[in-house]
Design a protein around this motif. Structure first.
Motif, PDB file in Angstrom:
ATOM      1  N   PHE A 186     -20.694  -9.186  40.043  1.00 56.69           N
ATOM      2  CA  PHE A 186     -21.569  -8.878  41.084  1.00 56.69           C
ATOM      3  C   PHE A 186     -22.503 -10.114  41.352  1.00 56.69           C
ATOM      4  N   LEU A 187     -22.870 -10.807  40.232  1.00 55.67           N
ATOM      5  CA  LEU A 187     -23.739 -11.949  40.328  1.00 55.67           C
ATOM      6  C   LEU A 187     -22.940 -13.143  41.022  1.00 55.67           C
ATOM      7  N   HIS A 188     -21.785 -13.149  40.433  1.00 60.60           N
ATOM      8  CA  HIS A 188     -20.828 -14.496  40.712  1.00 60.60           C
ATOM      9  C   HIS A 188     -20.494 -14.160  42.278  1.00 60.60           C
ATOM     10  N   ARG A 189     -20.157 -13.032  42.506  1.00 62.40           N
ATOM     11  CA  ARG A 189     -19.872 -12.803  44.132  1.00 62.40           C
ATOM     12  C   ARG A 189     -20.911 -13.061  45.095  1.00 62.40           C
ATOM     13  N   PHE A 190     -22.108 -12.623  44.571  1.00 63.31           N
ATOM     14  CA  PHE A 190     -23.403 -12.651  45.584  1.00 63.31           C
ATOM     15  C   PHE A 190     -23.526 -14.023  45.864  1.00 63.31           C
ATOM     16  N   TYR A 191     -23.339 -15.195  44.848  1.00 61.12           N
ATOM     17  CA  TYR A 191     -23.715 -16.427  45.378  1.00 61.12           C
ATOM     18  C   TYR A 191     -22.814 -17.268  45.798  1.00 61.12           C
ATOM     19  N   MET A 192     -21.796 -16.466  46.176  1.00 60.00           N
ATOM     20  CA  MET A 192     -20.784 -17.152  47.166  1.00 60.00           C
ATOM     21  C   MET A 192     -21.060 -16.629  48.637  1.00 60.00           C
ATOM     22  N   ARG A 193     -22.046 -16.090  48.713  1.00 60.48           N
ATOM     23  CA  ARG A 193     -22.357 -15.555  50.277  1.00 60.48           C
ATOM     24  C   ARG A 193     -24.000 -15.885  50.284  1.00 60.48           C
ATOM     25  N   HIS A 194     -24.868 -16.190  49.265  1.00 59.32           N
ATOM     26  CA  HIS A 194     -26.191 -16.813  49.364  1.00 59.32           C
ATOM     27  C   HIS A 194     -26.472 -17.804  48.484  1.00 59.32           C
ATOM     28  N   SER A 195     -27.620 -18.283  48.880  1.00 65.81           N
ATOM     29  CA  SER A 195     -27.953 -19.707  47.960  1.00 65.81           C
ATOM     30  C   SER A 195     -29.004 -19.288  46.849  1.00 65.81           C
ATOM     31  N   MET A 196     -28.928 -20.013  45.921  1.00 66.07           N
ATOM     32  CA  MET A 196     -30.078 -19.854  44.900  1.00 66.07           C
ATOM     33  C   MET A 196     -31.289 -20.469  45.252  1.00 66.07           C
ATOM     34  N   GLN A 197     -31.343 -21.189  46.321  1.00 67.37           N
ATOM     35  CA  GLN A 197     -32.530 -21.906  46.781  1.00 67.37           C
ATOM     36  C   GLN A 197     -33.464 -20.718  47.372  1.00 67.37           C
ATOM     37  N   ASN A 198     -32.927 -19.680  47.746  1.00 70.39           N
ATOM     38  CA  ASN A 198     -33.550 -18.560  48.677  1.00 70.39           C
ATOM     39  C   ASN A 198     -33.828 -17.514  47.570  1.00 70.39           C
ATOM     40  N   TYR A 199     -32.831 -17.087  46.447  1.00 68.01           N
ATOM     41  CA  TYR A 199     -32.941 -15.852  45.642  1.00 68.01           C
ATOM     42  C   TYR A 199     -32.622 -16.467  44.228  1.00 68.01           C
ATOM     43  N   HIS A 200     -33.744 -16.140  43.554  1.00 67.86           N
ATOM     44  CA  HIS A 200     -33.821 -16.849  41.891  1.00 67.86           C
ATOM     45  C   HIS A 200     -32.711 -15.794  41.327  1.00 67.86           C
ATOM     46  N   TYR A 201     -32.322 -16.487  40.651  1.00 70.22           N
ATOM     47  CA  TYR A 201     -31.044 -15.809  39.706  1.00 70.22           C
ATOM     48  C   TYR A 201     -31.456 -14.743  38.583  1.00 70.22           C
ATOM     49  N   TYR A 202     -32.666 -14.886  38.023  1.00 74.95           N
ATOM     50  CA  TYR A 202     -33.523 -14.135  37.288  1.00 74.95           C
ATOM     51  C   TYR A 202     -33.528 -12.642  38.152  1.00 74.95           C
ATOM     52  N   SER A 203     -33.966 -12.621  39.255  1.00 70.97           N
ATOM     53  CA  SER A 203     -34.304 -11.500  40.054  1.00 70.97           C
ATOM     54  C   SER A 203     -33.040 -10.945  40.377  1.00 70.97           C
ATOM     55  N   ASP A 231     -30.293  -3.457  48.342  1.00 66.47           N
ATOM     56  CA  ASP A 231     -29.649  -3.445  49.702  1.00 66.47           C
ATOM     57  C   ASP A 231     -29.039  -4.700  50.136  1.00 66.47           C
ATOM     58  N   LEU A 232     -29.741  -5.873  49.634  1.00 67.13           N
ATOM     59  CA  LEU A 232     -29.194  -6.997  50.200  1.00 67.13           C
ATOM     60  C   LEU A 232     -27.868  -7.587  49.225  1.00 67.13           C
ATOM     61  N   LEU A 233     -27.940  -7.184  48.042  1.00 64.90           N
ATOM     62  CA  LEU A 233     -26.711  -7.305  47.199  1.00 64.90           C
ATOM     63  C   LEU A 233     -25.680  -6.414  47.769  1.00 64.90           C
ATOM     64  N   LEU A 234     -25.689  -5.059  48.007  1.00 67.17           N
ATOM     65  CA  LEU A 234     -24.546  -4.102  48.519  1.00 67.17           C
ATOM     66  C   LEU A 234     -24.005  -4.876  49.784  1.00 67.17           C
ATOM     67  N   GLU A 235     -24.817  -5.454  50.591  1.00 63.75           N
ATOM     68  CA  GLU A 235     -24.404  -6.039  51.832  1.00 63.75           C
ATOM     69  C   GLU A 235     -23.547  -7.135  51.545  1.00 63.75           C
ATOM     70  N   ALA A 236     -23.915  -8.169  50.621  1.00 65.38           N
ATOM     71  CA  ALA A 236     -23.548  -9.351  50.257  1.00 65.38           C
ATOM     72  C   ALA A 236     -22.120  -9.000  49.645  1.00 65.38           C
ATOM     73  N   ILE A 237     -21.880  -7.990  48.819  1.00 60.28           N
ATOM     74  CA  ILE A 237     -20.470  -7.821  48.173  1.00 60.28           C
ATOM     75  C   ILE A 237     -19.755  -6.731  49.241  1.00 60.28           C
ATOM     76  N   CYS A 238     -20.094  -6.462  50.362  1.00 58.69           N
ATOM     77  CA  CYS A 238     -19.432  -5.632  51.218  1.00 58.69           C
ATOM     78  C   CYS A 238     -19.233  -4.368  50.486  1.00 58.69           C
TER      79      CYS A 238
END
Length: 419
Positions: A81-98, A155-162
């Motif tokens: 899930f984490l790897h797929r999320f960062y194919m749609r969003h940037s780490m500059q906006n969402y920290h990888y720990y959160s 909710d953001l994660l669910l939308e990013a991974i469709c």
């Protein structure tokens, strides 16, 4: 080189995933060139820094999961899930720990091993501050900050991974492959393959290859490390064709992991080439994990199991016989039976019938004397015997006349002389 035995009839080739799952997984596969154009890299991060941050996020998932005693499959699902999320969003906006905490929160609900929200938040606070014994109070600001971020980012994660929540981590496929080739008890091979899959979660290998290919690559790399070869099936197919995977893709995945190992912080400053590379288009007949030099002992035809794998008595190219101890026991038993039959034949006088078989003769042995009866009172006629016992020695039948002593109620023989 030791040779692995084939699977038994009860073990089948691991079935392919459902068509819907394969299509859904294909939508999340990218090329290596596409991985160099992720949103984080386009925002200014270098590929090496982006890969390092991904690894830190997955490592955060592993540490929190260990603290919560979550299964390995749940942790692998969260890392995907984490790897797929960062194919749609940037780490500059969402920290990888959160985002790692949010992925773990969603993964343990998908895998149905739910923990309390408070337990997850407390574990995240302790791992983030590197204090496993920190006393986290529910009134603490840090506690509410983590809790609000997890609920907001879900909710953001669910939308990013469709909303694609159906995953098949490679662990189950790897276990089925080990059992198919009867290597479940090979601890060295099993641990090496399992470590390969664990390390692949820290990388973007799940974005380059399907889970079944990752499991086959883990088995391939472990077999090369442990110097183990798998024999071909009855139709001469190598083991990777039996399980429906491409050997070129397997080698490419192994070479990719070798480059990741060499670029790790533990190997910083060391020269490249520490890990052996395998050409993707190399000769399949000379592959180290394939054994094509097997022969069948004594010209016996192999036994073919239901899944098409051969199950003969295999002799390795060096001549070491599999199951030699059992063969020696069978030979010793055969020699023992032959010696008994030969002795019986000599006792029979060596008589042979017209068809060449041994001739059975009846040999009447002298009836035993009663120890309490004088020799002159022994019965002379064999017809007076009360019972006759037949004894077969090898292929010879010998009839021996035995007296059945008449026993009294107290167990003593009739006619016994009392003192």
């Amino acid at each position: 080189m030791p040779t692995a035995t084939e699977s038994s009839q009860s073990l089948q080739t691991p079935a392919l995933p459902s068509e819907i799952l394969m299509v859904a997984e294909t939508q999340w596969l990218f090329t290596e060139a596409e991985l160099l154009r992720t949103p984080s890299i386009l925002d200014g991060l270098t590929p090496e820094k982006e890969r390092e941050n991904r690894s830190k996020g997955v490592n955060f998932i592993l540490q929190v999961g260990i603290m919560l005693k979550l299964p390995q499959i749940t942790l692998a699902t969260a890392s995907v899930f984490l790897h797929r999320f960062y194919m749609r969003h940037s780490m500059q906006n969402y920290h990888y720990y959160s985002m790692a905490a949010t992925c773990l929160f969603l993964a343990y609900k998908v895998e149905e091993c739910v923990r309390k929200m408070r337990e997850l938040v407390v574990a995240c606070v302790r791992v983030a501050q590197k204090d496993p014994h920190k006393n986290v109070d529910e009134q603490d600001k840090e506690y509410w900050r983590w809790r609000d971020n997890i609920l907001q980012y879900e909710d953001l994660l669910l939308e990013a991974i469709c909303f694609d929540l159906s995953l098949e981590p490679p662990y189950k496929t790897l276990f089925d492959l080990l059992m198919q080739f009867e290597q479940g008890d090979n601890k060295k091979l099993r641990n090496a393959a399992w470590a390969f899959v664990n390390d692949s979660c820290l990388t973007t290998l799940c974005l380059l290859f399907p889970s079944r290919m990752i499991a086959a690559s883990a088995l391939y790399a472990a077999a090369k490390l442990c110097d183990i070869a798998f024999p071909d099936d009855a139709r001469g197919r190598p083991w990777w064709e039996v399980i429906n995977v491409d050997v070129g893709s397997i080698r490419r995945a192994c070479n990719y992991m070798a480059s990741i190992y060499e670029s790790g912080p533990a190997n910083a400053g060391k020269e490249s080439g520490m890990y052996e590379r395998t050409p993707e288009n190399g000769d399949e007949r000379e592959d180290k994990t394939r054994s094509t030099g097997l022969r069948i002992e004594d010209g016996r035809s192999p036994r073919v199991s239901n899944n098409g794998l051969v199950s003969p008595r295999v002799v390795s190219p060096e001549g070491s016989q599999v199951g030699a101890k059992r063969g020696r026991e069978e030979e010793a038993e055969t020699e023992q039976r032959s010696s008994v039959n030969g002795a019986a034949h000599e006792a029979n006088g060596g008589a042979i019938n017209q068809d060449g078989s041994r001739k059975r003769q009846k040999v009447k042995a002298e009836p035993p004397r009663n120890a309490f009866t004088p020799r002159s009172k022994q019965p002379a006629d064999a017809a007076q015997q009360e019972s006759t016992a037949a004894t077969i020695v090898g292929d010879t039948m010998v009839e021996v006349g035995l007296e059945s002593p008449n026993l009294e109620e107290d167990g003593s023989e009739e006619g016994e002389v009392e003192a």
